[in-house]
Design a protein around this motif. Structure first.
Motif, PDB file in Angstrom:
ATOM      1  N   ARG A 151      15.614   0.154  -3.031  1.00 35.62           N
ATOM      2  CA  ARG A 151      17.002  -0.151  -2.726  1.00 35.62           C
ATOM      3  C   ARG A 151      17.199  -1.652  -2.605  1.00 35.62           C
ATOM      4  O   ARG A 151      16.255  -2.419  -2.629  1.00 35.62           O
ATOM      5  CB  ARG A 151      17.417   0.574  -1.446  1.00 35.62           C
TER       6      ARG A 151
ATOM      7  N   ARG B 265      12.355   3.103   0.548  1.00 29.35           N
ATOM      8  CA  ARG B 265      12.300   4.386   1.236  1.00 29.35           C
ATOM      9  C   ARG B 265      10.985   5.074   0.916  1.00 29.35           C
ATOM     10  O   ARG B 265      10.582   5.181  -0.247  1.00 29.35           O
ATOM     11  CB  ARG B 265      13.462   5.279   0.790  1.00 29.35           C
TER      12      ARG B 265
ATOM     13  N   TYR C 111       7.755   9.716   7.035  1.00 29.82           N
ATOM     14  CA  TYR C 111       8.921   9.306   6.253  1.00 29.82           C
ATOM     15  C   TYR C 111       9.589   8.131   6.965  1.00 29.82           C
ATOM     16  O   TYR C 111       9.767   8.154   8.182  1.00 29.82           O
ATOM     17  CB  TYR C 111       9.920  10.456   6.134  1.00 29.82           C
TER      18      TYR C 111
ATOM     19  N   GLU D  48       9.266   8.453   0.797  1.00 36.48           N
ATOM     20  CA  GLU D  48       9.465   9.898   0.783  1.00 36.48           C
ATOM     21  C   GLU D  48       8.250  10.647   0.254  1.00 36.48           C
ATOM     22  O   GLU D  48       8.025  11.796   0.614  1.00 36.48           O
ATOM     23  CB  GLU D  48      10.689  10.252  -0.086  1.00 36.48           C
TER      24      GLU D  48
ATOM     25  N   PHE E 254      13.723   5.138  -5.072  1.00 39.84           N
ATOM     26  CA  PHE E 254      13.611   4.788  -3.658  1.00 39.84           C
ATOM     27  C   PHE E 254      13.498   3.278  -3.428  1.00 39.84           C
ATOM     28  O   PHE E 254      13.182   2.846  -2.325  1.00 39.84           O
ATOM     29  CB  PHE E 254      12.413   5.508  -3.040  1.00 39.84           C
TER      30      PHE E 254
ATOM     31  N   THR F  98      12.065   4.171   6.319  1.00 39.18           N
ATOM     32  CA  THR F  98      12.697   3.154   5.490  1.00 39.18           C
ATOM     33  C   THR F  98      12.170   1.798   5.944  1.00 39.18           C
ATOM     34  O   THR F  98      12.273   1.447   7.119  1.00 39.18           O
ATOM     35  CB  THR F  98      14.226   3.193   5.622  1.00 39.18           C
TER      36      THR F  98
END
Length: 548
Positions: free
Chosen positions: A252, A257, A280, A259, A250, A282
């Protein structure tokens, strides 16, 4: 009850009897029934079933006069005709039995279940366990709260009362109660002094404070991991469980992210569960922060943990280092001797491979630090523990003091100040061998305080509320929030502002000293890249001081 109830009393409990002997006839209204030395009120519940006026405990009310008994019986029959009558047996189950049944029926997150269990077992059952549900009065709850507030923080007591309120609300839904004794009535009680219920204001810091705290945490742990994690938390506002539970998949190129999180139960088990309130999201990342985390992953090469089978960005420390480890470590020797840990290892295992001058310097550092071979190397734990990280790394980094832990009192972190900002001294007689100590950066700052810090930094940058809520994982249910949306321009301005704050912090840190014993920070300082922004006034004296 031996004494007669007051005239006009309307009891709330009833004793049911079948096959009554009607003494005054008639098809409507209650009636009075003569007993040996008193009168009792009788009323019709349904065909063939009659009730006797009783008090809140279910005991028959003994009236002195026929008139009083008749009036009370009439009032009770009115409640029956209105459909408000309740079975007198309801609500007699003890609070302890109902709370156990209530808890078993819940199907919530492990963290929530743990909290409910702690609230019930430690704070509610001691006072209410043997009381009947219907026997718990508002005055009982108020007395309990007053007693708890004398021993615990007001915010904690408020949480426990909320759990008590929830239990009673569910009892009402089941028809066991008609009212909630834990409910707070608006406009009641004294107004003055209510501000005392507020907890202390959360301590926050700024961009430079994040950087300096991260550097100290790395110096205390002897590795770069704590530096990267502290900076990441300060510039993303992640919750602690989201940092510990950050999986490599997760991470990036331009974002992180959210999760999952790792939540630590009282048993010590780390549960992989969704983020709090299903937040949840980003989180956009500046290029420099993404590079910092990516380089960390490339350097540490994390592998799947044995407990979850997932690959996490950060590892914990060895068992001996999570709670009050006092011995000098291999990295401490390397820093004092200004060599690599590999060189120290060669001096210990293959001294013939090391130049004489270097070997002498390393051996002197070993003697100065009272380094004991074999007592400092341990396998890294899979994950950090909240208490270990906060107590033995973060708090010391922010305040410059070791916490009180029997038999030792709270004390400054002893330092060797030859290499700025100082190297923590460990081992026997550490305080006597030290010549400096750290000044506080933000006394009272906690890991969660970095989440508050991030929100404060965004406020300072003028970030739109909708973007701040998205980044923090908060939900705004207001009408205006429905019409607010995050745009690319908002994201770009925020990332630019965070980059400027980071560069300014690096500039200020570089002005204090161009190098750092923490390898990852030293590379950043050597890289230059001055922001051109004004440098915050600071000096080495602000960061550490003479022990004298």
């Amino acid at each position: 009850m031996s004494a007669a109830a007051p005239t006009g009393q309307v009891p709330v409990r009833h004793r049911c009897l079948t096959q009554p002997t009607r003494q005054d006839g008639g098809n409507f209204g209650g009636y009075a029934e003569k007993r040996a030395s008193y009168w009792r009120g009788r009323y019709k519940i349904q065909d063939g079933k009659y009730g006797t006026v009783a008090d809140s405990t279910g005991a028959v009310v003994k009236f002195a006069t026929k008139r009083e008994a008749k009036q009370a019986a009439d009032a009770e029959e009115v409640t029956v005709r209105r459909g408000q009558w309740r079975d007198p047996g309801l609500g007699q189950e003890t609070f302890g039995d109902y709370a156990s049944r209530w808890y078993a029926a819940q199907d919530l997150a492990a963290s929530t279940m743990q909290n409910y269990r702690r609230h019930i077992e430690e704070h509610l059952l001691p006072d209410f366990e043997d009381k009947a549900l219907a026997g718990v009065l508002r005055t009982d709850v108020d007395a309990w709260e007053k007693k708890e507030r004398a021993a615990y923080a007001a915010s904690s007591v408020k949480t426990w009362r909320s759990t008590l309120h929830l239990i009673f609300e569910d009892a009402i839904d089941e028809g066991l109660l008609t009212s909630n004794p834990a409910a707070r009535r608006r406009g009641r009680g004294k107004r003055a002094g209510r501000s005392r219920d507020r907890g202390p204001e959360k301590v926050v810091t700024d961009a430079l404070g994040i950087l300096l705290t991260a550097e100290r945490a790395a110096l205390l742990s002897g590795r770069d991991d704590e530096f990267v994690a502290t900076v990441l938390k300060g510039y993303t506002g992640k919750r602690w469980g989201e940092i510990v539970g950050l999986e490599t998949e997760f991470v990036r190129r331009d974002a992180f992210r959210i999760e999952w999180q790792l939540y630590e139960l009282d048993t010590g088990e780390l549960v992989r569960c969704p983020p709090k309130d299903d937040s949840y999201r980003t989180i956009d990342s500046p290029d420099w922060l993404s590079a910092l985390v990516s380089d960390h992953i490339a350097r540490t090469k994390p592998t799947p943990c044995s407990c979850h089978g997932k690959t996490y960005v950060f590892q914990g420390q060895g068992t001996a280092r999570t709670g009050g480890h006092q011995g000098a470590k291999l990295v401490d020797v390397a820093r004092l001797a200004e060599v690599s840990t590999g060189t120290v290892s060669n001096v210990l295992n293959r001294p013939d491979r090391v130049a004489e001058a270097t070997r002498v310097r390393v051996e002197k550092a070993i003697a100065d630090l009272d380094f004991v071979r074999g007592g400092t190397v341990s396998e890294h734990a899979a994950h950090w523990r909240r208490n270990g990280f906060a107590t033995w790394l973060f708090t010391q980094a922010a305040s410059g003091w070791y916490p009180k832990k029997a038999p030792q009192e709270a004390r400054p972190v002893p330092l060797l100040g030859e290499q700025w900002p100082g190297i923590p001294v460990r081992g026997r007689n550490a305080s006597e061998r030290a010549d400096a100590c750290w000044m506080p950066i933000a006394k009272g700052l906690t890991p969660h305080g970095l989440r508050h810090t991030h929100r404060t930094m965004m406020e300072d940058l003028g970030t739109e509320k909708v973007l701040m809520d998205e980044r923090m994982g908060h939900i705004d249910s207001s009408v205006s929030a429905r019409y607010a949306h995050v745009t690319a321009g908002m994201r770009k301005r925020l990332l630019h502002g965070l980059g400027e704050q980071w560069n300014a912090a690096l500039d200020a840190r570089r002005a204090m000293s161009p190098h750092s014993p923490v390898a990852v920070l030293d590379r950043l300082l050597r890289a230059g890249g001055k922001s051109g922004l004004p440098v915050r006034a600071a000096s080495p004296a602000w960061f550490w001081g003479d022990r004298a």
